[in-house]
Write an enzyme that holds these catalytic residues in place. Sequence first.
Site, PDB file in Angstrom:
ATOM      1  N   VAL A  11      -6.509  -4.514  -1.370  1.00  0.00           N
ATOM      2  CA  VAL A  11      -7.072  -4.388  -0.027  1.00  0.00           C
ATOM      3  C   VAL A  11      -8.242  -5.347   0.173  1.00  0.00           C
ATOM      4  O   VAL A  11      -8.294  -6.101   1.143  1.00  0.00           O
ATOM      5  CB  VAL A  11      -7.508  -2.931   0.247  1.00  0.00           C
ATOM      6  CG1 VAL A  11      -8.310  -2.820   1.524  1.00  0.00           C
ATOM      7  CG2 VAL A  11      -6.280  -2.034   0.324  1.00  0.00           C
ATOM      8  N   GLU A 155       1.689  -3.381   0.922  1.00  0.00           N
ATOM      9  CA  GLU A 155       1.773  -4.437  -0.080  1.00  0.00           C
ATOM     10  C   GLU A 155       3.062  -5.222   0.161  1.00  0.00           C
ATOM     11  O   GLU A 155       4.058  -4.674   0.614  1.00  0.00           O
ATOM     12  CB  GLU A 155       1.745  -3.846  -1.490  1.00  0.00           C
ATOM     13  CG  GLU A 155       0.354  -3.350  -1.847  1.00  0.00           C
ATOM     14  CD  GLU A 155       0.270  -2.757  -3.244  1.00  0.00           C
ATOM     15  OE1 GLU A 155       1.052  -3.159  -4.116  1.00  0.00           O
ATOM     16  OE2 GLU A 155      -0.579  -1.884  -3.445  1.00  0.00           O
ATOM     17  N   LYS A 204      -5.748   8.375   8.609  1.00  0.00           N
ATOM     18  CA  LYS A 204      -5.165   7.662   7.457  1.00  0.00           C
ATOM     19  C   LYS A 204      -4.277   8.569   6.615  1.00  0.00           C
ATOM     20  O   LYS A 204      -3.113   8.254   6.348  1.00  0.00           O
ATOM     21  CB  LYS A 204      -6.288   7.056   6.609  1.00  0.00           C
ATOM     22  CG  LYS A 204      -5.821   6.363   5.352  1.00  0.00           C
ATOM     23  CD  LYS A 204      -4.912   5.176   5.651  1.00  0.00           C
ATOM     24  CE  LYS A 204      -4.228   4.695   4.387  1.00  0.00           C
ATOM     25  NZ  LYS A 204      -3.286   3.615   4.623  1.00  0.00           N
ATOM     26  N   LEU A 250      13.418   4.779   7.191  1.00  0.00           N
ATOM     27  CA  LEU A 250      14.597   5.657   7.100  1.00  0.00           C
ATOM     28  C   LEU A 250      15.591   5.070   6.091  1.00  0.00           C
ATOM     29  O   LEU A 250      16.798   5.227   6.249  1.00  0.00           O
ATOM     30  CB  LEU A 250      15.246   5.821   8.473  1.00  0.00           C
ATOM     31  CG  LEU A 250      14.494   6.697   9.478  1.00  0.00           C
ATOM     32  CD1 LEU A 250      15.226   6.752  10.815  1.00  0.00           C
ATOM     33  CD2 LEU A 250      14.299   8.129   8.950  1.00  0.00           C
ATOM     34  N   CYS A 260      -0.086   4.465  -3.484  1.00  0.00           N
ATOM     35  CA  CYS A 260      -0.671   5.184  -2.345  1.00  0.00           C
ATOM     36  C   CYS A 260       0.045   6.467  -1.937  1.00  0.00           C
ATOM     37  O   CYS A 260      -0.580   7.529  -1.924  1.00  0.00           O
ATOM     38  CB  CYS A 260      -0.817   4.239  -1.168  1.00  0.00           C
ATOM     39  SG  CYS A 260      -2.081   2.998  -1.535  1.00  0.00           S
ATOM     40  N   ARG A 327       2.382   0.048 -10.191  1.00  0.00           N
ATOM     41  CA  ARG A 327       1.700   1.345 -10.240  1.00  0.00           C
ATOM     42  C   ARG A 327       2.599   2.424  -9.622  1.00  0.00           C
ATOM     43  O   ARG A 327       3.074   2.255  -8.505  1.00  0.00           O
ATOM     44  CB  ARG A 327       0.356   1.265  -9.486  1.00  0.00           C
ATOM     45  CG  ARG A 327      -0.656   0.372 -10.179  1.00  0.00           C
ATOM     46  CD  ARG A 327      -1.968   0.267  -9.398  1.00  0.00           C
ATOM     47  NE  ARG A 327      -1.844  -0.475  -8.161  1.00  0.00           N
ATOM     48  CZ  ARG A 327      -2.834  -0.660  -7.298  1.00  0.00           C
ATOM     49  NH1 ARG A 327      -4.023  -0.142  -7.529  1.00  0.00           N
ATOM     50  NH2 ARG A 327      -2.656  -1.364  -6.199  1.00  0.00           N
TER      51      ARG A 327
END
Length: 429
Positions: A11, A155, A204, A250, A260, A327
Site C-alpha cells: 500500500v 494487488e 473498509k 462472482l 486481506c 501470503r
Amino acid sequence: MKLCIIGTGYVGLTTGACFAEVGHDVTCVDNDEAKVALLQAGGMPIYEPGLEELVHKNVAAGRLRFTTSIAEGVERSLVVFIAVPTPPLPDGSVDLSYIEKVAREIAGCMTSYKVVVDKSTVPVRTGEKVAETIRRYCRARVDFDVVSNPEFLREGYAVEDLMHPDRIVIGVQSPRPVPVMREIYEPFRAPIIVTDLNSAELIKHASNSFLALKISYINAISILCEATGANVQEVALGMGMDHRIGREFLQAGIGFGGSCFPKDLSAFIKIAEQLGYDFRLLKEVQRINAEQMDRFVKKITDTLWVLKDKTIGVLGLAFKQNTDDVRMSPAIELCRRLLKEGARLRVHDPKAMPKARAVLPEATYIEDMNDVAEGCDALVIATEWEIFKKLDLERARRVMTHPIMFDGRNLFDPREMERLGWIYKSVGR
Ligand SMILES: NC(=O)C1=CN([C@@H]2O[C@H](COP(=O)(O)OP(=O)(O)OC[C@H]3O[C@@H](n4cnc5c(N)ncnc54)[C@H](O)[C@@H]3O)[C@@H](O)[C@H]2O)C=CC1
Ligand SMILES: O=C(O)[C@H]1O[C@H](OP(=O)(O)OP(=O)(O)OC[C@H]2O[C@@H](n3ccc(=O)[nH]c3=O)[C@H](O)[C@@H]2O)[C@H](O)[C@@H](O)[C@@H]1O
C-alpha cells in the site's frame, strides 16, 4: 503538497508513487533497512504491474524519496499517512501494535500542525485511539488532526486502482483537515465521501467482508451447479448482468485468500462480537470458503485415489493473478494439502516462485510452465493467471502418464478439453 507515508509495503509504496505521479512531494518511510536500501538503489521489493517505472520516474524527478527516519518524513511533510501492517492475532482480532508504535513516534517528533491519516485497515474506533495516543505523546503540544482514509486497491491492479479510484473515503473528527485531504485527491478526479472517523473505518471492513461474501455466495452456488449439471459461469453471468448485483467477484474457484480478506473477515467478526453482535452471516462466509478448498482436494483424491508417490503439477502459487504475493495463498494451501497426502509436486508461477520457495521448500520449481506436466499423474490450476490459458495442452497431454486436469479457476472450456482428450474437472461446471 508535502506528504509522508510510513510503511513502504504494497500500500505505502504504490500510494507514494501515485501521489508523486500527480505532483505531490512524497517521502516514504520504512523501518526495514534492507527494503529502504534496495529502493534507494533502484530495486523493487514487490512485483506490481507498472509500479517500477512509476517509482523510477518520480525518484528521478525528485518527487519521491525513501528513508528509515520517521522524524525526517514528519518534519518535511504536512500530511503523514500510516500504512503499516495490521496482522491478525491468534483469536482473530487485530494486532494494532504497529499502528500504536507509529502514532507514538509521529507524536514524538511533531513540532508543527500535522494531519495524521490512517490508511491501514483497522477496526472501528482505532482513529479515536490514535488521536488520544498522539495527544498523550506529543511533547511539543502542537495541533493535529486524525483522518481515516481507507485504501481499496487490489494487488495486481494497484497502480490502476489508485490512479482511477471508484471513490475516496475521508473520515474526520472535525471539518479542519477536509480541504487538505480534498487537495491531495483532487488530481484523481474521483467522488469524495466525507464522513466521521468511525463510519470511514466501518466502510473498509464492510466492503471487504461484502466482497468475500459475494465470492462465498457464488462458491455455494457452484455446489448446486455441480449437483445439477448447470454451469456456474453462466449462472454468474446471468446474475451479474443485473446491475444491482454486478458481474465482478462472482468467479467460483478454490476460495479466496490473500493478506486481506481472511484477516479482515476475522477482524470484523471479532469487532462485532466486542460490540455485542454475533455476525453469523460472516462466519458462514468463512465456513463456505474453507469447505470450498476441502471439496477441491476431495475432487482430486476421488479421481486419483491414493496420492502417495503420485506426481502432481501445480500451475499457480500466488494468491491471485498479477502478483508475486503468496501470503495466505489458497494455491500454497492446496499444495500443502497435496504434500500431506504424500504427493510429489512440480510447481510453477510466473512471478511468485521466489517468495513461494521460502514457504514451500518441498516442491520442485519449474521455470517454464510448459515443462511442468513432464511425468505428472495430474495437472492442477491453482491461480487465475491469464497466461495459463496459453499452456501447450497437446504437449502436456503427451508427457503426462494420463491427461487429467483439475482446474480450480475455470480457465478452460470443459467441452473443448474433453475433445482434446483430457479428463477435465473444474468448479461448478
Ligand atoms: N495489500 C493490499 O492489497 C492492501 C492492504 N491494505 C491494508 O494496508 C495495511 C498495510 O498492508 P500492506 O501494504 O500489504 O503491508 P506490507 O507488509 O506490504 O507493508 C507494511 C510495511 O510497513 C513497514 N513497517 C512496519 N512497522 C513499521 C514502523 N514502525 N515504521 C516504519 N515502517 C514500518 C514494514 O516494514 C512493511 O514494509 C494493512 O492494514 C492492510 O490491511 C489495504 C488495502 C489493500
Ligand atoms: O483490503 C485489501 O487489502 C484489498 O482486498 C482485496 O484485494 P486483494 O486481496 O488484492 O485481491 P482480490 O482481487 O480481492 O482477490 C482476493 C481473493 O479472492 C479471490 N477471488 C476474487 C474474485 C472472485 O470472483 N473470486 C475469487 O475467488 C482471488 O483469487 C483472491 O484469492 C479487495 O478487492 C480490495 O478492494 C482491498 O483493498
